[in-house]
Write a protein that holds these residues in place. Sequence first.
Motif, PDB file in Angstrom:
ATOM      1  N   GLN A 169      30.121  59.547  40.512  1.00 48.65           N
ATOM      2  CA  GLN A 169      29.759  60.882  40.281  1.00 48.65           C
ATOM      3  C   GLN A 169      28.220  60.915  40.194  1.00 48.65           C
ATOM      4  O   GLN A 169      27.147  61.481  40.726  1.00 48.65           O
ATOM      5  CB  GLN A 169      30.805  61.861  39.414  1.00 48.65           C
ATOM      6  N   ILE A 170      27.889  60.195  39.120  1.00 52.12           N
ATOM      7  CA  ILE A 170      26.498  60.191  38.736  1.00 52.12           C
ATOM      8  C   ILE A 170      25.545  59.876  39.807  1.00 52.12           C
ATOM      9  O   ILE A 170      24.526  60.297  40.147  1.00 52.12           O
ATOM     10  CB  ILE A 170      26.094  58.844  37.627  1.00 52.12           C
TER      11      ILE A 170
ATOM     12  N   SER B  92      29.677  62.081  48.487  1.00 55.44           N
ATOM     13  CA  SER B  92      30.027  63.077  48.241  1.00 55.44           C
ATOM     14  C   SER B  92      31.054  62.885  46.909  1.00 55.44           C
ATOM     15  O   SER B  92      31.802  62.153  47.003  1.00 55.44           O
ATOM     16  CB  SER B  92      30.484  64.266  49.183  1.00 55.44           C
ATOM     17  N   ARG B  93      31.311  64.202  46.203  1.00 49.10           N
ATOM     18  CA  ARG B  93      32.414  64.167  45.375  1.00 49.10           C
ATOM     19  C   ARG B  93      33.668  64.354  46.057  1.00 49.10           C
ATOM     20  O   ARG B  93      34.962  63.843  45.670  1.00 49.10           O
ATOM     21  CB  ARG B  93      32.413  65.724  44.556  1.00 49.10           C
TER      22      ARG B  93
ATOM     23  N   CYS C  89      19.095  56.333  48.991  1.00 47.12           N
ATOM     24  CA  CYS C  89      18.611  57.697  48.655  1.00 47.12           C
ATOM     25  C   CYS C  89      17.417  58.101  49.339  1.00 47.12           C
ATOM     26  O   CYS C  89      16.778  57.094  50.048  1.00 47.12           O
ATOM     27  CB  CYS C  89      18.667  57.800  47.341  1.00 47.12           C
TER      28      CYS C  89
ATOM     29  N   LYS D 198      33.175  58.337  37.103  1.00 47.77           N
ATOM     30  CA  LYS D 198      32.077  58.591  36.352  1.00 47.77           C
ATOM     31  C   LYS D 198      30.968  57.924  37.197  1.00 47.77           C
ATOM     32  O   LYS D 198      29.708  58.673  37.530  1.00 47.77           O
ATOM     33  CB  LYS D 198      32.251  58.289  34.941  1.00 47.77           C
TER      34      LYS D 198
ATOM     35  N   VAL E  95      26.201  60.264  43.272  1.00 46.23           N
ATOM     36  CA  VAL E  95      26.202  61.191  44.411  1.00 46.23           C
ATOM     37  C   VAL E  95      25.534  62.416  43.830  1.00 46.23           C
ATOM     38  O   VAL E  95      24.956  63.072  44.502  1.00 46.23           O
ATOM     39  CB  VAL E  95      27.561  61.542  44.973  1.00 46.23           C
ATOM     40  N   ASP E  96      25.817  62.887  42.380  1.00 45.58           N
ATOM     41  CA  ASP E  96      25.016  64.059  41.755  1.00 45.58           C
ATOM     42  C   ASP E  96      23.746  63.939  41.725  1.00 45.58           C
ATOM     43  O   ASP E  96      23.114  64.994  41.433  1.00 45.58           O
ATOM     44  CB  ASP E  96      25.956  64.089  40.596  1.00 45.58           C
ATOM     45  N   ASN E  97      23.265  62.680  41.904  1.00 49.69           N
ATOM     46  CA  ASN E  97      21.712  62.547  41.864  1.00 49.69           C
ATOM     47  C   ASN E  97      21.006  62.217  43.233  1.00 49.69           C
ATOM     48  O   ASN E  97      19.953  61.837  43.250  1.00 49.69           O
ATOM     49  CB  ASN E  97      21.342  61.389  40.829  1.00 49.69           C
TER      50      ASN E  97
ATOM     51  N   GLU F  72      20.472  57.352  34.921  1.00 44.93           N
ATOM     52  CA  GLU F  72      21.594  58.000  34.233  1.00 44.93           C
ATOM     53  C   GLU F  72      22.527  57.120  33.990  1.00 44.93           C
ATOM     54  O   GLU F  72      23.427  57.064  33.233  1.00 44.93           O
ATOM     55  CB  GLU F  72      21.806  59.204  35.107  1.00 44.93           C
TER      56      GLU F  72
END
Length: 176
Positions: free
Chosen positions: A89-90, A119-120, A152, A86, A92-94, A164
């Motif tokens: 994921q937070i 990445s996922r 980033c 989790k 990379v998803d952002n 997040e």
Amino acid sequence: MEPLKRRNEIILILKKQEEPIPAKKIAKLFDVSRQVIVGDIALLRAEGQDIISTPRGYIYEQKKSSHSGKYIGKIVCLHSVEETEKELQIIVDNGGETTNVEVDHPLYGSISSSLRIRSRHDIKEFMKKVKEQNTTLLASLTDGIHLHTIQCEDEQTFIRIKRELDEAGILYQQKK
């Protein structure tokens, strides 16, 4: 092939790669064992070559130029092993890349390992290795407290990632 020539070839191969390359794959290219390549990499590092090891293989660290224009920040996290996926994921998803993990060990001081998770797919491969190798995470040495360096596009992206992670209860200050 002579060891010195093989090591020079390894450097050339790694410099051309943008993604980590596993020792097993390098070994196959030279028709030697994986352990021979691990030894070659150790010798190259001792000579000052900027080769880093990631969960997905070796990569030649491009100093400064690969980070130009990118924002780099650190976060301190504390969460259960089950929340690792989790957390990643937070990030990379952002729009972030988890470049490393670091712990402050009471005896050895700072211990870090390169991750390069962006990445996922990278997360899936990392979690698969954790399960397959039946190993513990570096954070287990410090009761779960660990740092990540995040790369980033800009500071706003970093702030969004932190927000997040905080909302998910993953940032260390959330646990105080």
